[in-house]
Scaffold this active site. Structure first.
Site, PDB file in Angstrom:
ATOM      1  N   CYS A   1       8.614   9.031  -6.441  1.00  0.00           N
ATOM      2  CA  CYS A   1       7.820   9.370  -5.244  1.00  0.00           C
ATOM      3  C   CYS A   1       8.661   9.954  -4.112  1.00  0.00           C
ATOM      4  CB  CYS A   1       6.990   8.182  -4.770  1.00  0.00           C
ATOM      5  SG  CYS A   1       7.896   6.658  -4.478  1.00  0.00           S
TER       6      CYS A   1
ATOM      7  N   ASP B   1       0.339  11.697  -0.010  1.00  0.00           N
ATOM      8  CA  ASP B   1       0.730  10.597  -0.887  1.00  0.00           C
ATOM      9  C   ASP B   1       1.016  11.132  -2.297  1.00  0.00           C
ATOM     10  OD1 ASP B   1       1.028   8.254  -2.288  1.00  0.00           O
ATOM     11  OD2 ASP B   1      -0.883   7.367  -1.662  1.00  0.00           O
TER      12      ASP B   1
ATOM     13  N   HIS C   1       1.515   9.382  -4.978  1.00  0.00           N
ATOM     14  CA  HIS C   1       1.243   8.370  -6.008  1.00  0.00           C
ATOM     15  C   HIS C   1      -0.040   8.646  -6.787  1.00  0.00           C
ATOM     16  CE1 HIS C   1       3.971   6.433  -3.079  1.00  0.00           C
ATOM     17  NE2 HIS C   1       4.504   5.900  -4.156  1.00  0.00           N
TER      18      HIS C   1
END
Length: 392
Positions: A72, A274, A276
């Site tokens: 990430c 994000d 993820h």
């Protein structure tokens, strides 16, 4: 018509934003929710969004074929760098629209980040370059490690020819940056011979402009620790001020082992992209274009309270011309250095005498370049130009 439909669709996602007169700041641009919600979301969806991917060729030949669970921060570093490249080639106000034909530079930027070992800023290159920073492949990176990796990889990127400066000890040194960004012009015969060499070595990266006479565009990364276990409230205003600067590339950070790319704020909430989400590997088409639907986040952006931020962050700024850097220095003097104590970082004119001398990084003498990096990293790390590790 398609553009109008897109605005309608995006506006549906914005219901969760509060009705407020407070401005929203995104990477140096101000938006007003009541007046132009749709414009705000179009600005956010134009940013390149890099997420976990699966089914790419194994890293190093035998390593992982997905970065889910560990990549990430590398994806956030890619997003920050991609924003710098967009500002360099297309400008900050360039907008992306679904199915709209985009300029060749846009596809070329995207190709720098595809998940294959011959793309200069791929997950493969970043993970393998991280080995030299003490991170084994599949290990989570902190913001400073990503900054160091980008600095090294940029040396192999002839097309963009960026100067990447990573501050140390919370201090940005104007003299060192100017030394790094000003390239002396070369004699035409020397430049011609060298360019020929790099073009043949780069293979896929054609029409290379490897030598500049003048200011090299600056990617400035400032790794910071804004507290011990939690962010110290004294830094909040200065941190938010950075997102207002026209040079802003946002910030890398998040929570331990959970990295986000922060692109702006509303009140005391940070707005972020994000990484993820796990998507399948996408390669370029035969004509060099990239199916880019999965590289733009078309939902309402995530928000988090600024006090929930982990204190370990890295700020990013892009200065295409020297005047952009001079303007950034003025803004920092005015907005960041006005605090008498507990400043977020320092900006000094001269290189501190007790530091080791500043030597602008140069590409290691290896026969490969960014297009074919890196099966063996042993040679690459014999030439550490300076000590710049910040504990994270």
């Amino acid at each position: 018509m398609e553009y109008e439909n897109q605005i309608t669709l995006l506006s549906d996602y914005l219901e969760e934003f509060p009705e407020t007169d407070e401005p929203v700041w995104i990477l140096g641009r101000q938006h007003h929710l009541k007046a132009d919600k749709s414009k705000l979301l179009l600005d956010i969806s134009a940013r390149l969004w890099f997420t976990y991917r699966r089914k790419f060729s194994p890293i190093g030949g035998t390593g992982p074929s997905s970065d889910a669970g560990w990549g990430c921060m590398l994806r956030c570093g890619q997003m920050m760098l991609a924003q710098a490249l967009i500002c360099r080639h297309l400008g900050r106000d360039w907008q992306w629209e679904k199915h709209k034909k985009q300029p060749e530079e846009y596809h070329r930027i995207l190709r720098c980040f595809l998940d294959r070992k011959d793309c200069c800023y791929s997950i493969h290159q970043m993970a393998q370059m991280g080995v030299g920073e003490g991170k084994s492949i599949g290990e989570w990176f902190g913001p400073n490690t990503v900054a160091q990796v980008l600095k090294k990889l940029a040396l192999f990127d002839e097309w963009n020819s960026l100067a990447v400066y990573v501050s140390m000890d919370n201090t940005v040194v104007i003299e060192d940056i100017k030394k790094m960004c000003w390239c002396p012009p070369q004699s035409s015969s020397a430049a011609h011979g060298s360019t020929h060499l790099h073009r043949s070595a780069l293979g896929r990266n054609k029409n290379t402009v490897g030598f500049c006479a003048g200011w090299k565009p600056l990617l400035l990364i400032i790794p910071l620790r804004l507290g011990i276990n939690h962010i110290n409230p004294v830094y909040i205003d200065a941190f938010k001020e950075c997102f207002k600067m026209p040079q802003s590339l946002g910030a890398l950070g998040g929570k331990p082992n959970n990295a986000y790319y922060f692109i702006g704020f509303l009140g005391n909430e940070l707005i972020y992209l994000d990484p993820h989400t796990t998507q399948s590997f996408v390669d370029s088409e035969e004509n060099g274009t990239v199916d880019d639907q999965s590289f733009h986040c078309q939902q309402a952006p995530h928000r988090m309270k600024i006090m929930n931020l982990d204190p370990s962050v890295a700020l990013g700024f892009f200065c295409k011309e020297e005047c952009d850097f001079d303007n950034w220095c003025s803004l920092v003097q005015k907005e960041i250095l006005k605090q008498q104590s507990l400043r977020m970082f320092e900006l000094v004119q001269k290189h501190p005498p007790h530091w080791p001398p500043f030597i602008p990084p140069t590409k290691p003498e290896v026969t490969t370049t960014g297009a074919e990096l890196i099966e063996s990293t042993d040679k690459l790390f014999e030439l550490e130009e300076e000590f710049e590790i910040l504990s994270v």
